[in-house]
Scaffold this motif. Structure first.
Motif, short mmCIF file in Angstrom:
data_model
loop_
_atom_site.label_atom_id
_atom_site.label_comp_id
_atom_site.label_asym_id
_atom_site.label_seq_id
_atom_site.Cartn_x
_atom_site.Cartn_y
_atom_site.Cartn_z
N ALA A 168 -6.71 -1.20 13.76
CA ALA A 168 -6.85 -0.26 12.64
C ALA A 168 -6.76 -1.05 11.34
O ALA A 168 -6.52 -2.25 11.34
N ALA A 169 -6.98 -0.37 10.23
CA ALA A 169 -6.74 -0.99 8.93
C ALA A 169 -5.23 -1.10 8.70
O ALA A 169 -4.44 -0.44 9.37
N ASP A 170 -4.85 -1.94 7.77
CA ASP A 170 -3.44 -2.12 7.44
C ASP A 170 -2.82 -0.76 7.08
O ASP A 170 -3.23 -0.12 6.12
N PRO A 171 -1.81 -0.30 7.85
CA PRO A 171 -1.25 1.04 7.60
C PRO A 171 -0.05 1.06 6.66
O PRO A 171 0.52 2.12 6.43
N ARG A 172 0.31 -0.08 6.10
CA ARG A 172 1.52 -0.14 5.28
C ARG A 172 1.34 0.58 3.94
O ARG A 172 0.22 0.73 3.44
N ALA A 173 2.46 0.98 3.36
CA ALA A 173 2.43 1.72 2.08
C ALA A 173 1.78 0.89 0.98
O ALA A 173 1.08 1.43 0.12
N GLU A 174 1.99 -0.42 0.99
CA GLU A 174 1.40 -1.29 -0.03
C GLU A 174 -0.12 -1.23 0.01
O GLU A 174 -0.80 -1.22 -1.02
N ALA A 175 -0.68 -1.18 1.24
CA ALA A 175 -2.14 -1.09 1.38
C ALA A 175 -2.65 0.23 0.82
O ALA A 175 -3.70 0.28 0.16
N GLU A 176 -1.92 1.30 1.06
CA GLU A 176 -2.32 2.60 0.51
C GLU A 176 -2.24 2.58 -1.01
O GLU A 176 -3.10 3.11 -1.70
N ARG A 177 -1.21 1.93 -1.54
CA ARG A 177 -1.05 1.86 -2.99
C ARG A 177 -2.21 1.10 -3.63
O ARG A 177 -2.65 1.43 -4.75
N LEU A 178 -2.73 0.11 -2.93
CA LEU A 178 -3.82 -0.71 -3.46
C LEU A 178 -5.20 -0.10 -3.19
O LEU A 178 -6.22 -0.71 -3.52
N GLY A 179 -5.25 1.08 -2.56
CA GLY A 179 -6.52 1.78 -2.39
C GLY A 179 -7.22 1.51 -1.08
O GLY A 179 -8.44 1.28 -1.07
N GLN A 180 -6.48 1.59 0.03
CA GLN A 180 -7.08 1.31 1.33
C GLN A 180 -8.23 2.26 1.65
O GLN A 180 -9.32 1.85 2.05
N GLY A 181 -7.99 3.56 1.48
CA GLY A 181 -9.04 4.54 1.79
C GLY A 181 -10.27 4.35 0.93
O GLY A 181 -11.41 4.43 1.42
N GLU A 182 -10.06 4.09 -0.36
CA GLU A 182 -11.20 3.89 -1.26
C GLU A 182 -12.00 2.65 -0.89
O GLU A 182 -13.23 2.67 -0.93
#
Length: 327
Positions: A168-182
């Motif tokens: 999967a893609a990196d699931p950590r909170a930091e990745a979400e903060r940096l715009g994983q979905g976008e």
């Protein structure tokens, strides 16, 4: 590419093979010590070992295929690149945040005399390497590096070859903060826009949006014992049954194997692996992949840019179509 030492890492269903191989080695050693000719018995046991290996790997369950896809000795993106290419120059950085995600590698190469851009997920060989590469789970910077390389390929008219191998893609909170979905969504949109040929190959484990972030292409190939799924079976089991031990049941229901995905019209071609899996003979596996990629490149390069983009669009429009059958 160095051939890994055989049977150093055993999966549960491989143990009968290891026991038979150990028995053959023991008989051969005793025969040499006592100067006894047991060549006929050895040939019979070796024939039995070949037959047993074919029986085991010819009837793997979906969850067992998942175990093969995750085998630590399975060839990685860099292994295939080194085995297939005449030249290879790795490129680094996303030119956005100033980072270089080691979970995705890529660069410019020459395949069969043709300049191409190759990129893919990269797992590690041991615990230390896997931690450094985050087990092949890319961050937003990794996907931005990937699209930077793809735009470079598009600018200079070079075909793009991607290799998918991530849970999967990196699931950590930091990745979400940096715009994983976008970052993943941006890659999906932009890959439909690119005018050069794109061939994607699932070389191991293709999971979730992490796989899709570099998985939009004119052709999608898949190795025989690879898997491609909307979510890892363990995660699916934890969501549906709140118990990850139901992963084998989830693997059956998810239709993650190559034959299932061909039947569903998602995968274009299944690439055969040596008996025993890709890790049993990496060079033969790489040779199979190289021949197939060159054949598809000849076909796709003969098309116009408009034809390729239309083909790519229609390919993905068909995914998810279904017909309701009356009870």
């Amino acid at each position: 590419m160095a051939t890994p030492e055989r049977r150093t890492i055993l999966l549960d269903f491989e143990k009968p093979l290891a026991e038979l191989d150990a028995r053959i080695a023991q008989i051969r050693e005793l025969a040499e010590e006592n100067e006894v000719d047991v060549s006929d018995q050895i040939r019979q046991l070796e024939a039995r070992a070949v037959q047993l290996r074919q029986e085991i790997f010819g009837s793997l369950t979906p969850f067992q295929r998942l175990q093969v896809a995750r085998h630590p000795r399975r060839p990685s993106t860099l292994d295939y690149i080194q085995a297939m290419t005449d030249e290879w120059i790795e490129m680094h950085g996303d030119r956005s945040t100033g980072t270089d995600d080691p979970a995705i590698v890529g660069g410019v190469a020459r395949l069969g005399g043709r300049p191409v851009v190759m990129l893919g997920h990269q797992k590690g060989r041991d615990t230390k390497d896997n931690i450094a590469r985050n087990f092949g789970m890319a961050s937003p910077g990794g996907y931005r590096k990937a699209i930077r390389l793809m735009n470079h390929a598009n600018r200079f008219g070079m075909p793009i070859l991607t290799f998918i191998d991530t849970p999967a893609a990196d699931p950590r909170a930091e990745a979400e903060r940096l715009g994983q979905g976008e970052a993943i969504a941006y890659n999906l949109r932009e890959m439909f826009r690119l005018e050069v040929p794109i061939i994607c190959t699932v070389i191991g484990e293709g999971g979730s949006g992490g796989a899709l972030g570099i998985g939009v292409g004119d052709r999608l190939l898949m190795f025989e014992h690879s898997i491609y799924c909307v979510a890892p079976p363990e995660a699916c089991a934890a969501i549906l049954w709140r118990d990850a031990s139901n992963a084998p049941q989830a693997a059956e229901a998810l239709k993650i194997t190559a034959p299932d995905l061909v039947e569903l019209g998602i995968v274009d071609q299944v690439l055969p692996e040596p008996v025993g899996g890709a890790h049993s003979d990496p060079l033969e596996t790489a040779s199979t992949l190289k021949r197939t990629l060159l054949d598809y490149l000849d076909e796709l390069c003969a098309m116009s840019n408009h034809q390729r983009r239309a083909l790519r669009y229609q390919k993905f429009r068909k995914i998810g179509m279904f017909v309701e059958v009356p009870a």
